[in-house]
Design a protein around this motif. Structure first.
Motif, short mmCIF file in Angstrom:
data_model
loop_
_atom_site.label_atom_id
_atom_site.label_comp_id
_atom_site.label_asym_id
_atom_site.label_seq_id
_atom_site.Cartn_x
_atom_site.Cartn_y
_atom_site.Cartn_z
N ILE A 30 15.98 -27.92 22.48
CA ILE A 30 17.18 -28.55 23.02
C ILE A 30 16.96 -28.86 24.50
CG2 ILE A 30 19.58 -28.15 23.66
CD1 ILE A 30 19.39 -28.78 20.82
N THR A 81 23.78 -32.29 25.24
CA THR A 81 22.38 -32.01 24.95
C THR A 81 21.85 -32.95 23.88
OG1 THR A 81 22.98 -30.38 23.26
CG2 THR A 81 22.61 -29.56 25.50
N LEU A 126 18.39 -32.99 20.87
CA LEU A 126 17.31 -32.27 20.22
C LEU A 126 16.05 -33.12 20.32
CD1 LEU A 126 16.57 -29.74 18.53
CD2 LEU A 126 17.25 -31.02 16.49
#
Length: 475
Positions: free
Chosen positions: A441, A454, A456
């Motif tokens: 992340i 955030t 990935l």
């Protein structure tokens, strides 16, 4: 524009639009826009993925099933050899391999080809119904603020469409290896087995391994001044060694040392072993509420072996790759593949604590091994290439990071058989390589603690290389 914070729960059972970017995972060089329409339910995944110029249907006939035991991440993968996705080279059809990871409403993945010639394109996607756009996801790449792990990243180019070759395990620049024959394991480290030993009591020596690791990498995120935090970072060190055994005569004397093979038909098995002496740590700051989800996790590891320099296949033939896609299967219920190796005594060097007789792989395909092994002829030479999909789920490992091979008794590895066709006194050259892929992340925008968003992401270690030589000796 409003961007939600944290990792929200994915909406199940509806078509959902995702947008983001595709990029080269070794360099974070942007390739282009990526989009997806995903219908995600407890029984699987359907939809469409547009990345690298491909429009890829997902679960067209049957929903893709989750292939991992990770407590939060769901993994979906498949290989397609449809003409619109595959390429044909030297009358061989090379398919497209797709992996998608979903963590809440965050998506990452890779597309590649099971060949050492090809690297991969990674993509990172976030949902449009949470306010994300392509330009938002561009920020997560922030190449100007990244200390890349590739030695010469400027030499790696990422095409605007298609699967790149510059960042493949064959073609990518290798991390500099500072080891020499003098600081590798030598005969002075061996103890002659009691009672004369024999092949079942072989000692092990490393033909090439770095005792002072230089193969580290780092990712840094610098926050805006108004956020009150300068930066956060993650780092890692990936180590790689290649070993062979010592053969003894019945009287306990050495018949062939670790760097010797008997002339004209003698043989040995070489073991490639890799682990993280420093595992990747999380990018998220301690104050963030999704710390556990922010733990990096393993996704894939590659190995590669070939003749080097002027050494030809008939002089040092490679065969019997282990593991292979046919002869190995996971143990029932635990997703672990055990590979028996001829390693029975501790050795010095990087892998000083190696004493285990098995190497374990956490494979991500519950229906089979998922291993892909490619064998190529290159003129008078040959090469083997292994792609091992890894399960990002936690292992029962209380001594270190749950998600990575993090010590020398829990290594990622592969092996191959070397048959010597040279007369006595000649020297053969070989090369091995390894590269490890993982996901994590990263901050996308806003300020941490508690206002942040955030994405990935997928990245890779450097390609780490070993240079191997052996001397052909009298039988």
């Amino acid at each position: 524009m409003t961007i939600s914070t944290g990792l929200s729960t994915a909406k199940s059972g509806i078509d959902r639009q995702f947008v983001g970017k595709s990029y080269g995972p070794m360099t974070d060089k942007e390739q282009g826009d990526a989009t997806a329409i995903l219908n995600h339910t407890p029984v699987g995944l359907k939809g469409k993925l547009h990345v690298a110029g491909f429009n890829i249907p997902l679960g067209k006939s049957d929903r893709l099933s989750d292939e991992t035991d990770h407590p939060e991440v769901e993994t979906f993968s498949f290989v397609t050899d449809d003409d619109r996705f595959a390429v044909t080279e030297e009358d061989e059809k090379i398919p497209l391999r797709v992996r998608i990871d979903m963590l809440g409403s965050r998506v990452t993945g890779t597309i590649t080809r099971p060949s050492p010639k090809y690297g991969s394109v990674a993509f990172s996607l976030n949902p449009t119904d949470e306010g994300f756009s392509h330009s938002d996801l561009r920020g997560v790449l922030h190449p100007e603020r990244v200390s890349t792990q590739s030695v010469r990243p400027d030499e790696i180019s990422i095409p605007s469409e298609g699967v790149p070759t510059d960042n493949s395990i064959r073609n990518a620049p290798a991390a500099e290896n500072t080891s020499t024959a003098e600081n590798s394991v030598g005969t002075s480290d061996y103890i002659t087995p009691p009672g004369g030993g024999g092949d079942n009591d072989d000692d092990v020596g490393f033909l090439d391994a770095d005792n002072t690791p230089t193969w580290g990498g780092e990712r840094t995120h610098t926050f805006e001044d108004r956020c009150g935090e300068d930066s956060t970072s993650m780092s890692w060190t990936y180590e790689f060694g290649t070993s062979a055994d010592v053969r003894y005569n019945t009287d306990g004397t050495i018949a062939t040392d670790y760097d010797e093979i008997a002339a004209l038909g003698g043989f040995k098995r070489y073991q490639m072993q890799a682990h993280f002496s420093e595992v990747p740590d999380r990018m998220l700051l301690p104050c963030d509420q999704d710390m556990e989800e922010g733990m990096p996790y393993q996704t894939n590891v590659e190995f590669w072996a070939r003749q080097k320099g002027s050494t030809e296949q008939n002089e040092a033939a490679l065969s019997e790759p282990q593991p292979d896609e046919k002869d190995n299967s996971p143990n029932p219920g635990d997703g672990i593949l055990d590979l028996g190796l001829d390693i029975v005594n501790s050795v010095s060097g990087v892998y000083g604590s190696v004493a285990s007789t098995v190497i374990k792989y956490a494979l991500n395909d519950s229906s089979g091994s998922g291993i892909e092994v490619d064998h190529n002829r290159l003129g008078d030479q040959e090469e083997y290439h292994w792609m091992l999909p890894l399960d990002g789920g936690p292992e029962d490992d209380t001594e270190g990071n749950r998600y990575f091979p993090d010590h020398t008794e829990n290594v990622a590895g592969a092996s191959f058989h070397v048959e010597n066709g040279l007369p006595p006194g000649y020297t053969a050259e070989l090369e091995t390589r390894s590269q490890f892929e993982f996901a994590y992340i990263d901050y996308l925008g806003g300020c941490p603690c508690p206002s942040f968003s955030t994405a990935l992401k997928t990245t890779k270690t450097s390609v780490v290389s070993n240079s191997l030589t052996y001397t052909s000796v009298e039988r």
